[in-house]
Scaffold this motif. Structure first.
Motif, PDB file in Angstrom:
ATOM      1  N   THR A 234     -34.401 -31.802   6.445  1.00 54.21           N
ATOM      2  CA  THR A 234     -33.942 -32.394   7.712  1.00 54.21           C
ATOM      3  C   THR A 234     -32.694 -31.688   8.222  1.00 54.21           C
ATOM      4  O   THR A 234     -32.582 -31.368   9.417  1.00 54.21           O
ATOM      5  CB  THR A 234     -33.651 -33.899   7.540  1.00 54.21           C
ATOM      6  OG1 THR A 234     -32.783 -34.078   6.407  1.00 54.21           O
ATOM      7  CG2 THR A 234     -34.928 -34.685   7.338  1.00 54.21           C
ATOM      8  N   GLU A 235     -31.755 -31.408   7.319  1.00 55.14           N
ATOM      9  CA  GLU A 235     -30.528 -30.721   7.730  1.00 55.14           C
ATOM     10  C   GLU A 235     -30.832 -29.305   8.192  1.00 55.14           C
ATOM     11  O   GLU A 235     -30.253 -28.811   9.175  1.00 55.14           O
ATOM     12  CB  GLU A 235     -29.543 -30.701   6.552  1.00 55.14           C
ATOM     13  CG  GLU A 235     -28.171 -30.165   6.910  1.00 55.14           C
ATOM     14  CD  GLU A 235     -27.200 -30.217   5.734  1.00 55.14           C
ATOM     15  OE1 GLU A 235     -26.113 -29.631   5.862  1.00 55.14           O
ATOM     16  OE2 GLU A 235     -27.533 -30.828   4.699  1.00 55.14           O
TER      17      GLU A 235
ATOM     18  N   ARG B 110     -33.646 -28.180   9.512  1.00 53.67           N
ATOM     19  CA  ARG B 110     -34.309 -28.216  10.822  1.00 53.67           C
ATOM     20  C   ARG B 110     -33.319 -28.519  11.939  1.00 53.67           C
ATOM     21  O   ARG B 110     -33.396 -27.965  13.044  1.00 53.67           O
ATOM     22  CB  ARG B 110     -35.442 -29.233  10.804  1.00 53.67           C
ATOM     23  CG  ARG B 110     -36.640 -28.754  10.000  1.00 53.67           C
ATOM     24  CD  ARG B 110     -37.700 -29.805   9.852  1.00 53.67           C
ATOM     25  NE  ARG B 110     -38.841 -29.302   9.091  1.00 53.67           N
ATOM     26  CZ  ARG B 110     -39.787 -30.071   8.574  1.00 53.67           C
ATOM     27  NH1 ARG B 110     -39.727 -31.403   8.714  1.00 53.67           N
ATOM     28  NH2 ARG B 110     -40.791 -29.541   7.896  1.00 53.67           N
ATOM     29  N   GLU B 111     -32.398 -29.424  11.666  1.00 51.44           N
ATOM     30  CA  GLU B 111     -31.383 -29.745  12.675  1.00 51.44           C
ATOM     31  C   GLU B 111     -30.506 -28.534  12.967  1.00 51.44           C
ATOM     32  O   GLU B 111     -30.176 -28.246  14.122  1.00 51.44           O
ATOM     33  CB  GLU B 111     -30.515 -30.918  12.200  1.00 51.44           C
ATOM     34  CG  GLU B 111     -31.234 -32.258  12.239  1.00 51.44           C
ATOM     35  CD  GLU B 111     -30.440 -33.361  11.545  1.00 51.44           C
ATOM     36  OE1 GLU B 111     -29.282 -33.105  11.138  1.00 51.44           O
ATOM     37  OE2 GLU B 111     -30.979 -34.476  11.414  1.00 51.44           O
TER      38      GLU B 111
ATOM     39  N   GLN C 122     -32.524 -25.974  15.011  1.00 51.17           N
ATOM     40  CA  GLN C 122     -32.669 -26.417  16.399  1.00 51.17           C
ATOM     41  C   GLN C 122     -31.376 -26.154  17.187  1.00 51.17           C
ATOM     42  O   GLN C 122     -31.414 -25.656  18.315  1.00 51.17           O
ATOM     43  CB  GLN C 122     -33.016 -27.910  16.437  1.00 51.17           C
ATOM     44  CG  GLN C 122     -33.318 -28.417  17.832  1.00 51.17           C
ATOM     45  CD  GLN C 122     -33.771 -29.875  17.814  1.00 51.17           C
ATOM     46  OE1 GLN C 122     -33.649 -30.572  16.815  1.00 51.17           O
ATOM     47  NE2 GLN C 122     -34.295 -30.343  18.930  1.00 51.17           N
ATOM     48  N   GLU C 123     -30.246 -26.460  16.581  1.00 55.21           N
ATOM     49  CA  GLU C 123     -28.958 -26.242  17.237  1.00 55.21           C
ATOM     50  C   GLU C 123     -28.712 -24.749  17.466  1.00 55.21           C
ATOM     51  O   GLU C 123     -28.281 -24.329  18.552  1.00 55.21           O
ATOM     52  CB  GLU C 123     -27.836 -26.837  16.380  1.00 55.21           C
ATOM     53  CG  GLU C 123     -26.458 -26.709  17.009  1.00 55.21           C
ATOM     54  CD  GLU C 123     -25.363 -27.270  16.115  1.00 55.21           C
ATOM     55  OE1 GLU C 123     -24.206 -27.298  16.573  1.00 55.21           O
ATOM     56  OE2 GLU C 123     -25.644 -27.661  14.955  1.00 55.21           O
TER      57      GLU C 123
END
Length: 404
Positions: free
Chosen positions: A68-69, A71-72, A75-76
């Protein structure tokens, strides 16, 4: 980077669970609080229980960089990377975001993409150690059988060589890369094929192999039409129209310009209209010498982008004013012009090198002969390694006019 406890707390809150709910009947609320605050380490049984309660695999909690981290972060970073970045300092924030993760990334697509972007930004920010990072990204792509991403890495390497003005070497690198994918029957998708076509044509033009470049561009355009793919059509038509202008083939120039205008209307892309305005202003100034007709096109765009530096229109404004014999005003706009750091193609460089030739003409008319000679010499030195384009003849003619 999150700790195990921080990861558990974050996921718990995202799922709207209280400490008591997550603890359930297996853990105490107090023990879970200690785990979340990194004051206690869960056993493997407790970790498996917590992961089950949170609906994730235990590895998601144990990984140094959880999915999750990761992917975040990607994305950023993708959002930042897609912004208009021009100066080396523009890439530094992206480097700073990825750097803490670079050595701890798991073996997966998100990691490879982060490493690729990290490498590119290191290069553009002028840091020296970008190549080993790119090699890591490529190895990960290859191991994950992500052929199209691997092709992007190959194209980037060729373009780095292009940016060092080693045009023939860059072309060979690109063609060798393309051949290597074909030899191992690696399936390149249609978009990647068009990327290869466009870059190959650009590099053929850079070494003066115009017929080969036009052949590749035509193949790209025909392929796009046949498969109804509009991904690269703007670039393909733009280069064709520019080459037609350089060749003096006005009928072909207008054909591709009309195609581009239709595509701009279809795609509602303002940038294409701006590019076409610049092309027309440049043609009117440097080829047709119709400075009055060029002026409203230039002024419209200077007003439209008044809050931005638009160096190409500054140059065209100066040239138009010179043609209209407004020397002081022309000098002002020419002095505002700078060559963008990302320009490396002989076509782009040659048209920008006109600046110093015009400065030389203005200074000579103002009676500042030493300054005129200085700028004529700068223009001559810049243009001599370039292709024999109309800009070269103009600049050399100015040099001999000023120095004889």
């Amino acid at each position: 980077m999150e700790t195990l406890g921080e990861r558990i707390k974050k996921l718990r809150k995202e799922k709207g669970l209280t400490l008591q709910t997550l603890a359930g009947e297996v853990l105490t609320k107090g023990m879970l609080s200690l785990i979340e605050n990194n004051k206690a380490k869960p056993s493997m049984e407790s970790l498996a229980y917590i992961a089950g309660q949170l609906g994730v695999h235990p590895n998601e909690l144990l990984e140094e960089v959880p999915t999750t981290e990761l992917r975040e972060l990607l994305q950023e970073v993708e959002t930042l990377y897609k912004a208009d970045l021009y100066q080396p300092a523009d890439f530094k924030p992206i480097v700073d975001k990825i750097e803490p993760y670079a050595e701890k990334l798991p073996y997966r697509y998100e990691s490879a993409r982060l490493l690729e972007i990290y490498s590119r930004c290191l290069y553009y920010a002028k840091f020296p150690d970008w190549q080993p990072v790119l090699e890591r990204a490529e190895a990960m792509y290859e191991g994950l059988h992500l052929v199209n991403n691997s092709a992007d890495v190959h194209m980037f390497r060729a373009m780095v060589t292009f940016q060092q003005h080693e045009y023939a070497k860059a072309l060979k690198m690109l063609q060798d890369s393309r051949g290597s994918f074909e030899e191992r029957d690696a399936v390149i998708d249609s978009l990647k094929k068009l990327d290869f076509d466009f870059l190959e044509a650009i590099l053929y033009f850079a070494i003066g192999e115009d017929m080969e470049a036009l052949r590749v561009l035509k193949e790209g355009i025909d392929y796009s039409r046949e498969h109804q793919i509009y991904y690269k059509i703007n670039d393909l038509y733009r280069v064709m129209s520019f080459h037609a202008m350089l060749s003096g083939d006005l009928q072909r120039k207008e054909y591709y310009v009309s195609k581009l205008r239709l595509f701009a209307e279809f795609s509602e892309d303002e940038k294409i209209e701006t590019t076409l305005d610049l092309l027309e202003a440049h043609y009117l100034n440097s080829f047709a010498h119709d400075y009055e007709k060029a002026t409203p096109i230039i002024d419209f765009n200077l007003e439209k982008y008044k809050d931005e530096d638009n160096f190409q229109f500054y140059l065209e404004k100066g040239k138009a004013l010179y043609g209209l014999k407004k020397m002081d005003e022309a000098l002002y706009w020419l002095q505002k012009h700078q060559i963008y750091e990302h320009l490396h193609h002989p076509y782009d460089l040659s048209m920008n090198y006109e600046k110093d030739a015009y400065l030389a003409l203005i200074y000579e008319q103002q009676g500042q002969h030493d300054l005129a000679v200085k700028h004529a010499a700068i223009a001559k030195e810049n243009i001599e390694p370039m292709l024999d384009l109309p800009y070269k003849k103009f600049i050399l003619d100015v040099y001999w006019q000023i120095t004889q």
